[in-house]
Scaffold this motif. Structure first.
Motif, short mmCIF file in Angstrom:
data_model
loop_
_atom_site.label_atom_id
_atom_site.label_comp_id
_atom_site.label_asym_id
_atom_site.label_seq_id
_atom_site.Cartn_x
_atom_site.Cartn_y
_atom_site.Cartn_z
N LYS A 593 0.82 -1.22 0.00
CA LYS A 593 0.00 0.00 0.00
C LYS A 593 0.85 1.27 0.00
N ALA A 594 2.11 1.14 0.39
CA ALA A 594 3.01 2.29 0.41
C ALA A 594 4.34 1.88 -0.23
N PRO A 595 4.34 1.71 -1.55
CA PRO A 595 5.56 1.24 -2.23
C PRO A 595 6.64 2.33 -2.29
N TRP A 596 7.85 1.89 -2.64
CA TRP A 596 8.96 2.83 -2.75
C TRP A 596 8.74 3.77 -3.93
N MET A 597 9.20 5.02 -3.77
CA MET A 597 9.12 6.03 -4.82
C MET A 597 10.55 6.49 -5.13
N GLU A 598 10.90 6.50 -6.41
CA GLU A 598 12.26 6.89 -6.80
C GLU A 598 12.38 8.41 -6.92
N ILE A 599 13.44 8.95 -6.34
CA ILE A 599 13.71 10.39 -6.43
C ILE A 599 14.31 10.68 -7.80
N VAL A 600 13.60 11.51 -8.60
CA VAL A 600 14.06 11.82 -9.95
C VAL A 600 14.54 13.26 -10.08
N GLY A 601 14.33 14.07 -9.04
CA GLY A 601 14.74 15.47 -9.11
C GLY A 601 14.92 16.08 -7.75
N VAL A 602 15.79 17.10 -7.69
CA VAL A 602 15.99 17.90 -6.48
C VAL A 602 15.75 19.36 -6.86
N VAL A 603 14.85 20.03 -6.14
CA VAL A 603 14.51 21.42 -6.45
C VAL A 603 14.95 22.33 -5.31
N ARG A 604 15.02 23.62 -5.63
CA ARG A 604 15.38 24.61 -4.63
C ARG A 604 14.35 24.64 -3.50
N ASP A 605 14.82 24.94 -2.31
CA ASP A 605 13.91 25.08 -1.17
C ASP A 605 12.90 26.20 -1.43
N VAL A 606 11.66 25.95 -1.06
CA VAL A 606 10.59 26.94 -1.14
C VAL A 606 10.11 27.25 0.27
N LYS A 607 10.00 28.53 0.59
CA LYS A 607 9.51 28.93 1.91
C LYS A 607 7.98 29.06 1.84
N HIS A 608 7.31 28.22 2.61
CA HIS A 608 5.85 28.29 2.64
C HIS A 608 5.34 29.24 3.71
N GLU A 609 6.20 29.60 4.65
CA GLU A 609 5.97 30.70 5.58
C GLU A 609 7.26 31.50 5.63
N LEU A 610 7.21 32.76 5.29
CA LEU A 610 8.43 33.56 5.21
C LEU A 610 9.12 33.70 6.55
N THR A 611 8.36 33.50 7.64
CA THR A 611 8.94 33.70 8.97
C THR A 611 9.56 32.43 9.55
N LEU A 612 9.41 31.28 8.86
CA LEU A 612 9.89 30.01 9.41
C LEU A 612 11.00 29.43 8.55
N ASP A 613 11.80 28.56 9.16
CA ASP A 613 12.86 27.88 8.43
C ASP A 613 12.26 26.83 7.49
N VAL A 614 12.97 26.54 6.43
CA VAL A 614 12.54 25.52 5.48
C VAL A 614 12.70 24.14 6.11
N THR A 615 11.73 23.27 5.87
CA THR A 615 11.77 21.89 6.36
C THR A 615 11.83 20.93 5.18
N PRO A 616 12.17 19.64 5.41
CA PRO A 616 12.17 18.68 4.30
C PRO A 616 10.81 18.66 3.60
N GLU A 617 10.86 18.52 2.29
CA GLU A 617 9.63 18.58 1.49
C GLU A 617 9.78 17.68 0.27
N TYR A 618 8.67 17.04 -0.12
CA TYR A 618 8.71 16.19 -1.32
C TYR A 618 7.44 16.40 -2.14
N TYR A 619 7.58 16.25 -3.44
CA TYR A 619 6.51 16.49 -4.41
C TYR A 619 6.18 15.19 -5.14
N LEU A 620 4.88 14.90 -5.27
CA LEU A 620 4.41 13.74 -6.02
C LEU A 620 3.65 14.20 -7.25
#
Length: 806
Positions: A593-620
């Motif tokens: 139900k939760a198979p492995w996903m291959e990482i095909v790209g690395v993108v620049r960090d995006v700040k979702h709150e300008l006042t907070l530090d960037v945290t790990p993030e992944y896109y599907l």
């Protein structure tokens, strides 16, 4: 009483004889009192009484906490809530609710409205009842029996014309027919923005879920139980659950907050800082008026001495002078109410951070009885504050000096008091200016912060596809694929895409993940990452650079090998040098139900709150995880908002019943994300500017009065050979000594008080040396100008005229 009435009449006659003095004093107080009344109105509506619930002190909110991750406000899992509800000893009612974005169809035009799915006792926990119809029943939380709804008063009026027969009529929400069983009272709007409520269907699978934390909990305490007592009760239950379910509950606890404190936590500091700021402005205004009263009283020393010589007691003279002060203050309060009306209108127009939509109590902003009582009390207090010191100072004159011809009309005591008041004004002004400076620097720091994408020329709009109509992922994938393609073909559109959560939009989703080849973290220390779903051209449309690998393509579709793109923070966390291409991650759960996903790209960090530090993030890719709720983004070569109607038409070409909402440019989204800082810095800056002006006027007034009182002395000095430059230095020196003393005291006060603003500051410390230095020099420059003008007048004194000056 008769004597008191005579004092009032005499005071009014005396004030009318000096219209210039009276007008200046009234206007000065009107600004101070009006600003206080306007901000107090906001504090009362938004902080003190934002919610209309009976016995408000008994209502609390409960959030999950995970200290190991620094999390104190997290949503709750359904099974944990059910255990709290069954095992607690502190709550009369414990209810659960969750966001429910729903489309109202069957009436034109289709509209997205904000709803909430709730347990049947939700309204009981709040102490509220429908004004029409009935509440939910426990049976309606059962699957298949939940096709009912309660609507708010505003929705009833806006979309159903206040139909008195609305009860038992049906409406379509997300393509499901529901029966309206109730209408809520007019002031009820909780959570803020809600327009419809429906029962949550408690399926067996849902009631066992401890991994999905997406619910909110509100409770009503039993009589006599405090929030602290409820906290101890919940802590005990959480401890039991941690032992019973270590896989999901290790390190998991809960926090109990009074509902008002929880509701206003995002903006309470800003409003209290504003309240303190306008309080300082009023004190500065009172000091200015006190100086005016002293100057006026000095000119009345013969009158006061004569009354004293004729038998008037000191208390009688003080009472007369205080009566005049209170008259001025009350008239200032009347004009202050007018200033407050203007201030409240300006606050409503500003609507910081879309407050009308999200801040409970916003529509209660206004001048009510409580605000009027506050204004009246503040006026009386102001009259006593600025009137008492001058009255005490001049109420015991030297009869011999005051009554003889040519007697001095001033004393060292009154001069010292005026000087002390100016020092007080300068000190308070410096505190306000430092606070404003810190907020402005924070705001500028936010504006300079790169969000990690290019926000220019981007149009955004939200869509939520009804699950009843778009039941499976292929349908949802086809809708958004078709829509994005249609929008791309519009003239003026350079690229288009869709994403589940917009950067800086205020909403996020996160989920724990495992890394292939790395040991599984112990419970309570899982890898947590922000979770985004997007279509193929999302990174190009938003201007997010690809650092390694590739973006999603049309080949990353359902049934193809699962792929994922990660941000540089996640890549650096798990692989040296951020070399994540080809590595694999997956969600928790069985491998099928939760198979492995291959990482095909690395993108620049995006700040979702300008006042907070960037945290790990992944896109599907959306084609492999087709959400129904998405945000359409389109980069344009023209003004983005000019294409809004054309993009809407593309949506309705595919589905005429599909609403779109929150249509904004990306720059507007960014502006809303920093609105609290914009509003705070602008408002405090205005108050600080008023304070600086009043303090400068205070210095000018004291020095001008001193020059007038010392005309005879200056004439003697010039007759004995003093040059104009010597006189200029003398007067300026006296004025600057007052300013320097005030700046010294103000620096100490600012050093202590700005720490309370720390929650509002970004990228700058509360004790920032640069801000303190710049503000001090600016204030001293203003003081120098205020002292120079009367000093320059002193240099033009004619010695012959001055020697005859009385």
């Amino acid at each position: 009483m008769e004597t008191f009435i005579k004092d009032i009449r005499y005071g009014i006659r005396g004030l009318l004889k000096r219209p210039s003095f009276t007008l200046i004093a009234i206007l000065t107080l009107a600004i101070g009192i009006g600003a206080n009344s306007a901000i107090y109105s906001a504090v009362y509506a938004l902080l003190l009484k934002p919610l209309p619930f009976p016995e408000l002190a008994r209502v609390v909110a409960i959030w999950d906490k995970m200290p190991s991750r620094g999390v104190v406000h997290n949503e709750v899992a359904m099974a944990n809530y059910l255990d709290w509800r069954a095992q607690n000893q502190s709550f009369e009612q414990l209810a659960l609710y969750r966001w429910w974005s729903t489309n109202l169809t069957g009436v034109e035009p289709p509209e997205r409205i904000q709803g909430f799915l709730v347990t049947a006792n939700f309204l009981d926990a709040l102490g509220m009842k429908p004004i029409m119809g009935r509440n939910f029943t426990e049976e309606e939380n059962q699957p298949g029996k939940d096709a009912v709804a309660i609507i708010t008063h505003s929705l009833w009026q806006r979309r159903f014309g206040a139909d008195p027969n609305i009860i038992n009529k049906t409406i379509k929400l997300n393509s499901i027919t529901r029966t309206v069983i109730g209408v809520m009272p007019e002031r009820f709007n909780f959570p803020k923005g809600a327009e419809v409520y429906a029962p949550i269907a408690l399926t067996p699978e849902l009631t066992r879920s401890r991994g999905s934390h997406s619910y909110y909990v509100v409770g009503r305490l039993k009589p006599g139980v405090s929030p602290e007592g409820a906290q101890a009760d919940i802590d005990t239950i959480s401890g039991r659950l941690e032992k019973q379910y270590p896989e999901t509950n290790t390190g998991l606890g809960a926090n109990v907050y009074p509902i008002v404190k929880d509701t206003v936590r995002l903006y309470d500091t800003a409003l209290w800082v504003m309240m303190g700021a306008v309080g300082f402005v009023l004190l500065i205004a009172c000091a200015n008026v006190a100086n005016l009263m002293l100057a006026r009283a000095t000119g009345r020393q013969k009158e006061i001495a004569l009354r004293s010589a004729l038998g008037a007691s000191r208390w009688r003279i003080i009472r007369q002078l205080l009566t005049e002060s209170v008259i001025v203050a009350l008239v200032g309060g009347i004009f202050g109410v007018l200033v407050a009306f203007w201030g409240i209108d300006a606050l409503r127009a500003a609507n910081p951070g879309d407050a009308a939509k999200f801040a409970p109590g916003w529509y209660q902003l206004g001048i009510n009885f409580t605000v009027l009582a506050f204004t009246f009390g503040l006026s009386l207090f102001s009259g006593l504050v600025f009137g008492l010191a001058p009255a005490w100072q001049v109420s015991k004159p030297n009869l011999n000096d005051a009554l003889k011809e040519g007697g001095r009309q001033s004393s060292g005591g009154s001069h010292r008091l005026r000087s002390s008041l100016v020092v007080f004004e300068v000190a308070l002004s410096l505190v306000l200016l430092v606070g404003a400076g810190l907020l402005v620097r924070s705001f500028l720091a936010l504006l300079k912060t790169s969000p990690g994408f290019n926000p220019d020329n981007i149009l955004t709009m939200n869509l939520v596809l009804p699950v009843a109509r778009y039941k499976d992922e292929p349908q949802r994938g086809m809708f958004y694929r078709d829509l994005v393609q249609r929008v791309k073909e519009l003239p003026g559109v350079q690229s288009a895409a869709a994403v589940n959560y917009l950067p800086l939009g205020g909403s996020n989703s996160s989920d724990d993940y495992l890394v292939e080849g790395a040991p599984e973290p112990p419970p309570g220390h899982e890898n947590d990452g922000r979770y985004r779903v997007c279509t193929a051209d999302y990174f190009q449309t938003m201007g997010i650079p690809i650092l390694k690998g590739r973006v999603f393509t049309e080949q990353d579709k359902a049934g193809a090998p699962l792929v994922v793109i990660v941000n540089e923070t996640l890549a650096r966390k798990h692989w040296p040098g951020g070399d994540a291409i080809g590595k694999r991650i997956r969600f928790y759960g069985p491998l099928d139900k939760a198979p492995w996903m291959e990482i095909v790209g690395v993108v620049r960090d995006v700040k979702h709150e300008l006042t907070l530090d960037v945290t790990p993030e992944y896109y599907l890719p959306h084609a492999q995880d087709s959400w129904n709720s998405m945000v359409l983004v389109a980069r344009t070569s023209v003004e983005p908002s000019s294409l809004a109607n054309q993009v809407r038409q593309q949506v309705w070409t595919i589905d005429k019943d599909q609403p779109v909402f929150d249509v904004r440019t990306m720059q507007e989204v960014r502006s809303v994300s920093v609105a609290l800082y914009t509003f705070s810095s602008a408002t405090l800056g205005i108050f600080a500017g008023i304070a600086l002006l009043l303090a400068s006027v205070g210095i000018y007034g004291v020095m001008a009065f001193a020059v007038t009182q010392r005309t005879h002395e200056i004439g003697i000095r010039m007759a004995l050979g003093a040059r104009a430059g010597d006189v200029l230095k003398l007067v300026v020196k006296n004025g600057m000594m007052l300013a320097l003393t005030g700046v010294g005291i103000g620096l100490a006060g600012a050093w202590a008080l700005t720490r309370f603003m720390e929650k509002l500051l970004v990228g700058v410390r509360p004790t920032d040396l640069l801000t303190f230095t710049i503000v001090s020099f600016c204030l001293l420059a203003a003081a120098l100008l205020a002292a120079y003008l009367p000093a320059r007048r002193a240099t033009k004194v004619d010695p012959l005229v001055a020697l005859r000056y009385e």
